[in-house]
Write a protein that holds these residues in place. Structure first.
Motif, PDB file in Angstrom:
ATOM      1  N   TYR A 258       0.843  -1.186   0.000  1.00 11.53           N
ATOM      2  CA  TYR A 258       0.000   0.000   0.000  1.00 11.53           C
ATOM      3  C   TYR A 258       0.887   1.247   0.000  1.00 11.53           C
ATOM      4  CZ  TYR A 258      -4.200  -2.749   0.792  1.00 11.53           C
ATOM      5  OH  TYR A 258      -5.244  -3.630   0.632  1.00 11.53           O
ATOM      6  N   ILE A 259       0.690   2.085  -1.000  1.00 11.95           N
ATOM      7  CA  ILE A 259       1.475   3.317  -1.127  1.00 11.95           C
ATOM      8  C   ILE A 259       0.584   4.512  -0.802  1.00 11.95           C
ATOM      9  CG2 ILE A 259       2.795   4.802  -2.691  1.00 11.95           C
ATOM     10  CD1 ILE A 259       3.583   2.325  -4.253  1.00 11.95           C
ATOM     11  N   PHE A 260       1.017   5.323   0.147  1.00 14.02           N
ATOM     12  CA  PHE A 260       0.269   6.515   0.575  1.00 14.02           C
ATOM     13  C   PHE A 260       1.069   7.756   0.185  1.00 14.02           C
ATOM     14  CE2 PHE A 260      -0.787   2.967   3.298  1.00 14.02           C
ATOM     15  CZ  PHE A 260      -2.173   2.992   3.289  1.00 14.02           C
ATOM     16  N   ILE A 261       0.405   8.688  -0.490  1.00 15.29           N
ATOM     17  CA  ILE A 261       1.072   9.897  -0.979  1.00 15.29           C
ATOM     18  C   ILE A 261       0.481  11.109  -0.262  1.00 15.29           C
ATOM     19  CG2 ILE A 261       1.743  11.224  -3.016  1.00 15.29           C
ATOM     20  CD1 ILE A 261       0.811   8.771  -4.702  1.00 15.29           C
ATOM     21  N   SER A 262       1.344  11.891   0.369  1.00 12.10           N
ATOM     22  CA  SER A 262       0.894  13.105   1.069  1.00 12.10           C
ATOM     23  C   SER A 262       2.065  14.059   1.199  1.00 12.10           C
ATOM     24  CB  SER A 262       0.346  12.757   2.456  1.00 12.10           C
ATOM     25  OG  SER A 262       0.189  13.914   3.246  1.00 12.10           O
ATOM     26  N   GLN A 263       1.901  15.279   0.691  1.00 11.13           N
ATOM     27  CA  GLN A 263       2.980  16.266   0.769  1.00 11.13           C
ATOM     28  C   GLN A 263       3.360  16.536   2.227  1.00 11.13           C
ATOM     29  OE1 GLN A 263       2.385  19.910   1.698  1.00 11.13           O
ATOM     30  NE2 GLN A 263       4.598  20.151   1.673  1.00 11.13           N
ATOM     31  N   SER A 264       2.361  16.790   3.058  1.00 11.75           N
ATOM     32  CA  SER A 264       2.625  17.153   4.451  1.00 11.75           C
ATOM     33  C   SER A 264       2.899  15.944   5.339  1.00 11.75           C
ATOM     34  CB  SER A 264       1.427  17.916   5.027  1.00 11.75           C
ATOM     35  OG  SER A 264       0.288  17.064   5.074  1.00 11.75           O
ATOM     36  N   GLY A 265       2.397  14.795   4.907  1.00 12.95           N
ATOM     37  CA  GLY A 265       2.460  13.614   5.769  1.00 12.95           C
ATOM     38  C   GLY A 265       1.435  13.656   6.882  1.00 12.95           C
ATOM     39  N   GLU A 266       0.570  14.677   6.849  1.00 13.98           N
ATOM     40  CA  GLU A 266      -0.470  14.843   7.871  1.00 13.98           C
ATOM     41  C   GLU A 266      -1.876  14.900   7.257  1.00 13.98           C
ATOM     42  OE1 GLU A 266       0.274  14.588  10.906  1.00 13.98           O
ATOM     43  OE2 GLU A 266       2.432  15.027  10.958  1.00 13.98           O
TER      44      GLU A 266
END
Length: 351
Positions: A94-102
């Protein structure tokens, strides 16, 4: 040159930082045809979970994983994923993409997968973040703080990370990745001068700024880019712009051209006969004043052609389109006197 003319917006500064960020990312993770990324050794399938621009980035990543790594890949909105009763798949990455990580819904989705025990990988711009600490595997895109609300440099850096990840998984599966790494060190140089060598951006922005709504269409990877183009213009100019797959657009949606006489078409030099036939049908039936974003010398019956330099390799070609659609959105917004760095009513969606 371009930087001197457009210095007033932070969004512009961050767009122009992208070649250096991409170059540094490639230099960090690619050494002598070897990918220095930490991913599971035997990845059989991939699930990408993301929201907003990160979801559009994931759509392009899906193509990379399927074409380069030949790995079955699915993508889902974070908010949809967390509301499902279905359990995660233990054998998938599972790959999760988030600039902030929040990002609120994305971190909830990652926690759900982590609690179940499946492998998780975070693509983030913040090593001190919730998502970074949650996931088993991690890639820091190293884009630096993004002050503008609309994602620009974090989008392209995440896209590059997904490309490198796909090549790494292909390499782990003993596939020949030479064609994908042969010109990898040239990517920064290829995209560095894209904006200065692209013609008709100002002309197109002036024309499109007069409309309250219009569609953006593209096929394959260009559909994902059409989604990002529509989102960027919505976020920064508040124009009602919607994206469609080119083939799907003619199945009913095209009727909006009875009231709106323009559209944006993204069609790059790797187009197929189906795309040309579809464009010809739209042009014949509705005669729209189309704005075409292309690296081809074909005319496509456009009122305005935004022509950018041709790049042979896939990553450079996609990143070139990314830069052009970001700058087009910026120019439309500035023409309308919008505050591009702090669009009204929008914030980074974090927990």
């Amino acid at each position: 040159m371009f930087l001197k003319k457009q210095k007033q917006a932070q969004m512009c500064v961050e767009i122009l930082e992208q070649p250096a960020i991409i170059g540094a990312l490639i230099e960090k993770y690619v050494k002598n045809y070897v990918l220095l990324l930490d991913v599971p050794a035997n990845t059989k399938s991939i699930k990408i979970v993301a929201s907003g621009s990160s979801y559009n980035c994931g759509l392009l990543g899906k193509r990379f994983f399927e074409d380069i790594a030949q790995t079955d890949t699915k993508i889902e909105f974070s908010g949809e994923f967390i509301c499902k009763n279905k359990q995660p798949e233990k054998n998938a990455l599972y790959i999760f993409i988030s600039q902030s990580g929040e990002t609120y819904d994305t971190t909830l989705a990652a926690k759900k997968v982590k609690d179940f025990g499946a492998d998780t990988l975070a693509i983030v711009n913040n090593e001190n973040s919730t998502l970074w600490n949650l996931c088993d595997y991690k890639i820091n895109i190293g884009a630096g703080k993004e002050n503008s609300i609309a994602a620009t440099k974090s989008f392209s850096a995440s896209l590059c990370a997904l490309y490198l990840c796909a090549v790494k998984i292909a390499q782990n599966n003993l596939k020949d990745v030479t064609p994908y790494l042969k010109n990898i060190t040239d990517v920064r140089k290829n995209i560095e001068n894209v904006l200065d060598l692209t013609i008709n951006l100002d002309k197109a922005a002036n024309f499109l700024s007069k409309y309250k709504a219009f569609p953006v269409i593209g096929q394959g990877a260009n559909y994902a880019l059409a989604r990002e183009c529509a989102l960027k213009i919505k976020e920064t100019s508040y124009i009602d712009v919607n994206a469609y797959s080119m083939g799907e657009f003619v199945h009913g949606h095209v009727a909006i051209l009875n009231k709106i006489d323009t559209l944006i078409e993204i069609i790059t030099s790797d187009f197929c006969d189906f795309e040309i036939k579809t464009l010809n049908k739209i042009t014949k039936d509705y005669k729209p004043k189309s704005v075409v974003i292309t690296d081809s010398q074909e005319e496509f019956g456009a009122k305005i052609s935004i022509i950018m330099p041709y790049c042979e390799d896939l990553l450079s070609r996609i990143l070139s389109v990314v830069f052009v659609i970001q700058m087009l959105a910026l120019k439309i917004a500035l023409k309308l006197k919008r505050d591009v760095d702090k669009p009204h009513g929008l914030n980074k969606v974090v927990s």
